[in-house]
Every structure is written in structure tokens, then in C-alpha cells.
Motif scaffolding. Structure first.
Motif, PDB file in Angstrom:
ATOM      1  N   ASP A  36       0.986  -1.014  -0.556  1.00  0.00           N
ATOM      2  CA  ASP A  36       0.173  -0.020  -0.346  1.00  0.00           C
ATOM      3  C   ASP A  36       1.206   1.165   0.170  1.00  0.00           C
ATOM      4  N   ASP A  47      -0.041   5.226   1.424  1.00  0.00           N
ATOM      5  CA  ASP A  47      -0.244   5.974   2.058  1.00  0.00           C
ATOM      6  C   ASP A  47       0.072   5.326   3.574  1.00  0.00           C
ATOM      7  N   CYS A  48       0.619   6.342   3.915  1.00  0.00           N
ATOM      8  CA  CYS A  48       1.031   5.610   5.692  1.00  0.00           C
ATOM      9  C   CYS A  48       1.660   3.674   5.650  1.00  0.00           C
ATOM     10  N   THR A  49       1.764   3.394   5.196  1.00  0.00           N
ATOM     11  CA  THR A  49       2.055   2.072   4.560  1.00  0.00           C
ATOM     12  C   THR A  49       3.588   2.392   3.694  1.00  0.00           C
ATOM     13  N   ASP A  81      -1.639  -0.807   6.142  1.00  0.00           N
ATOM     14  CA  ASP A  81      -1.222  -0.234   7.192  1.00  0.00           C
ATOM     15  C   ASP A  81      -2.860   0.296   7.984  1.00  0.00           C
ATOM     16  N   SER A  82      -3.935  -0.082   6.874  1.00  0.00           N
ATOM     17  CA  SER A  82      -5.692  -0.001   7.296  1.00  0.00           C
ATOM     18  C   SER A  82      -6.766  -1.095   6.659  1.00  0.00           C
ATOM     19  N   ASP A 139      -6.583  -2.743   3.390  1.00  0.00           N
ATOM     20  CA  ASP A 139      -5.102  -3.796   2.788  1.00  0.00           C
ATOM     21  C   ASP A 139      -5.753  -5.282   3.139  1.00  0.00           C
TER      22      ASP A 139
HETATM   23 MG    MG Z   1      -2.601   3.364   3.771  1.00  0.00          MG
END
Ligand code: MG
Ligand code: GLC
Length: 425
Positions: free
Chosen positions: A15, A17-19, A203-204, A207
Motif C-alpha cells: 500500500d 499512504d501511511c505504509t 496499514d488500514s 489492506d
Molecule cells: Mg494506507
């Protein structure tokens, strides 16, 4: 996907964003560490797959802002679109045609409009097979109880995904990050190119499906959202091949590469410290990555300015090695290194970074290798300058120096090195 024959050694599906991307780190420290690691050791025989909830437009916007590598495959819109990188980007129309099964976007829009709490996301986030909203968690859970039945009654087969405490996606049943990955794995299998190892990273909520593949290793990065951790707890807790990393974002991915022994996990960025430490092993990809890391640190004034330092850089290359500029003009590496003298510290305390992308190398003579790559330079103002570059690396002198050890220094021997081997040097 066709950059090399045979099975990919590793298929890394991540992923964004934020991964892979840490939006709280303007220096992109771990992302740049990952980039150097991937290009130096993995690019030549492994597949890099980005799997994002972003639409292709929004994904392109992110690529303009962050130092992202070019993946072999980009899965966008939560699995609803698949694109392959090559000479030009190729969209998988077969996949999109499959997603038409029991899907009608207009009906989805009509039925969802009956829930006023569902606030449509911006137009750039919508897609042919993705209808997305913003909504609070409690409301989303209530809607998820009734909406599937209503859509089913209208003849549709859909999948609803809630992520990040705000995003509500309605997709065709076959889509989702898991659906797209199944499709790709099936495609590789049919070509007889099943990956030897798979690592999924997320991360979310959107995923979660990636972690449902029994043959895949998985990492939930350190900053993972509770919704993913909870899904893991309830569904795949007993799978020892899924870890919750301590490191944030890309640091968590590197941690997983190490934990699962998937290849080298020491990024060249961690090795090349202020002392100018260098991993010596004659792997063309690693050498060009290290050269530009040194160049970056030199210009940032993070490497001591001394003739000794430049001599030491020269010592890693044969005098016959040359840069081949896009115009075709060749310049000896030693000449380039001499010219670096005046650039020392000109980017001191500035946001200046270099990353190489799509590094490939091939042997073109008994002692000569040609490395090709795109070099991206992010300047202090955040502008990126890119240039396709070639370097001719000559190993003759090194072999002679080692007297008779010629057989031991070829890139193929290196590929069998264990992760962490560099530390021993
Ligand atoms: Mg993410
Ligand atoms: C990304 C997308 C958004 C989507 C969300 C969850 O944030 O931009 O459209 O709803 O991921 O999948």
C-alpha cells in the motif's frame, strides 16, 4: 512484468499512504532507505507492486510529491484498476471487463444517494468501478447492514470496504486489493512464473484482504490503524507469517524483509555514513546506487571534504569506467569525481536527495557491465530533475588486484550472499 524471464524472487505488494509513504516525514527518510535497498538488491529479479486506494489520477499526484520508485505493477482504486509499467504504461482492460460482471455504477449511485450520511468523495477519487464516500464509522457500520441487500435486489454483486475512519468504498465483488492480487497471481501462474516469495504490506482497512493469502508473508507497519490490527486479531491471528512491525511505514517493510530473511535488509543509505563506508562487491546496481548516495552526501556536506575521500571514491571504480550521458557523450568516472570537488556542501542543510529508479545492468564484455537507470534529484525547492543515465563499469583492474580471484567477484556470486553480509566487511 516482463523485465526478466522466470519467476520473480520476491513479489513485494505494498500500500502507499501511511505504509510505504510516511506523510509525517517531510524528509522521506525510510522511503529513501527502501528505494536504495530495492534498487541495489531487488530490482533485477523481483517485482514491485503498489496497491493503493487512490485512483490513477490521485496516484499520479502522489508520485509528483513523494520520491516513489516506478513499480512493475500499479493497482489503483482499491483493486479496480491494474497498470503495468514498461516502455509505456499498459492498462489491463481484461481486468476491467471482468469487473463489469453484476456491476452498474448508476445503480450504485442511485441506491447510495438514499443515505444522506454518505458524502461523496471528490470526483478525482471516483472511478468506473469505484464509488467512494466519506462517512463516520458508526454510520458506515449501520449502512453496511442494509446496503448490500438493496444492491443485490437490483442485480448487483458488490463489495463494501471501510477504511481509516472515514472512507467508504463500493466496488464490484471481484475488486478489492485481494481480488486484484489473486488475478495477478493467477496470471503469473499461467505464465509459469509464480513468485518464489510474496510479501504484502499495509496499514488500514482496505489492506486487510492482502493478508488473506496463505502463501504470502505480511507486515502490518508499526503505525497500522486499529481497524487492520483488529481484523488481523479476528481473522488471521494464528498465521506466524504476518507481523506487526515496530517501525513506521517503510521502516516496517524493511524490518519484515529482515525478519523473513527475504534478502539483504541493510539499506545502502544506512551503510554509507559520514565516514564514507562502502560495500565492496562488484554488483553494478549496488555500485551505482552507492555512487549517487556518496554524491548526495558530498553535496549536502555530510562527507568530510578531503582529497582522501575522493581518492577513496575513485578506488571503488576502475579508471576505464565511464558515464554515458543521454547525448551519447562518454565521460570517465574519474573526471566526474574530480569535478565534484567544487560542489562540496553546496546543498548543505537543504532538502536535497537523489534516488535511482529502474536500475538494470547487463554484461556487455568480459570485464564490462552496462548499468542503466533513471536518476531523480529533488532540489531544495522540492523540484525534481530526472535524467536517464548509463554507466559503463569495468572490473578488469579489480580482478587483477585480487589475483586469480576473478571467479568470485561476478554479480551472480554476489546474489547468493546472505543479508547482513555487508556488516562483516
Ligand atoms: Mg494506507
Ligand atoms: C484512498 C482513496 C479514497 C479511498 C480510500 C480507502 O484514500 O483516495 O478514495 O476511499 O483510499 O480505500
Amino acid at each position: 512484468m516482463d523485465r526478466f524471464d522466470g519467476s520473480p524472487n520476491l513479489m513485494l505488494v505494498t500500500d502507499l499512504d501511511c505504509t510505504l509513504v510516511d506523510h509525517d516525514d517531510p524528509d522521506n527518510t525510510h522511503l529513501l532507505r527502501f528505494n536504495a535497498l530495492w534498487e541495489a538488491y531487488f530490482r533485477r529479479d523481483s517485482l514491485l507492486v503498489f496497491s493503493t486506494g487512490r485512483s490513477s489520477i490521485s496516484y499520479s499526484n502522489l508520485r509528483r510529491k513523494k520520491p516513489l520508485l516506478t513499480p512493475d505493477i500499479a493497482i489503483t482504486s482499491v483493486g479496480a484498476e491494474i497498470m503495468y509499467s514498461g516502455q509505456s504504461v499498459l492498462i489491463d482492460d481484461d481486468w476491467e471487463a471482468l469487473l463489469d460482471h453484476k456491476w452498474d455504477r448508476d445503480i450504485v449511485v442511485e441506491e447510495t444517494s438514499k443515505f444522506p450520511e454518505l458524502k461523496p468523495q471528490a470526483e478525482k477519487n471516483q472511478g468506473r468501478h469505484k464509488v467512494s464516500f466519506n462517512v463516520e464509522r458508526d454510520k458506515a457500520m449501520e449502512i453496511m447492514e442494509v446496503l448490500p441487500e438493496r444492491l443485490e435486489k437490483r442485480g448487483l454483486d458488490t463489495k463494501l470496504i471501510y477504511s481509516n475512519d472515514f472512507a467508504f468504498d463500493v466496488l464490484p465483488r471481484g475488486a478489492g486489493k485481494g481480488g486484484a492480487l489473486s488475478y495477478l497471481l493467477e496470471k503469473l501462474k499461467m505464465e509459469g512464473r509464480e513468485p518464489l516469495k510474496i510479501l504484502v504490506c499495509g496499514d488500514s482497512g482496505n489492506d486487510a484482504e492482502l493478508f488473506g493469502f496463505s502463501q504470502a508473508y505480511g507486515v502490518m507497519v508499526g503505525n497500522s490503524h486499529d481497524e487492520l490490527l483488529q481484523w488481523h486479531e479476528e481473522n488471521v491471528k494464528s498465521n506466524p507469517n504476518i507481523i506487526h512491525a515496530t517501525g513506521r511505514c517503510a521502516a516496517g517493510i524493511i524490518e519484515a524483509i529482515q525478519r523473513f530473511d527475504m534478502g539483504p535488509s541493510l539499506s545502502p543509505r544506512d551503510v554509507l555514513g559520514s565516514s564514507g563506508f562502502w560495500i565492496e562487491n562488484h554488483e553494478p546496481a549496488l555500485e551505482v546506487v552507492q555512487f549517487y548516495l556518496f554524491y548526495e552526501k558530498w553535496r549536502r556536506g555530510e562527507v568530510e571534504k578531503s582529497d582522501k575521500c575522493l581518492q577513496s571514491l575513485k578506488s571503488h571504480f576502475n579508471p576505464l569506467s565511464t558515464f554515458v550521458h543521454p547525448s551519447g557523450e562518454e565521460q570517465p568516472i574519474y573526471g566526474c569525481i574530480d569535478e565534484m570537488e567544487k560542489l562540496h556542501g553546496d546543498m548543505k542543510e537543504k532538502q536535497y536527495h537523489i534516488w535511482l529508479d529502474g536500475v538494470s545492468s547487463s554484461q556487455i564484455g568480459s570485464d564490462t557491465w552496462l548499468a542503466k537507470f533513471d536518476k531523480h534529484e529533488m532540489s531544495a525547492e522540492g523540484n525534481v530533475r530526472s535524467c536517464s543515465t548509463k554507466v559503463l563499469l569495468n572490473y578488469k583492474k579489480k580482478r587483477e588486484e585480487r589475483g586469480g580471484a576473478a571467479e568470485k567477484v561476478g554479480p551472480d556470486q554476489f546474489s547468493k550472499k546472505k543479508p547482513g553480509a555487508a556488516k562483516e566487511q
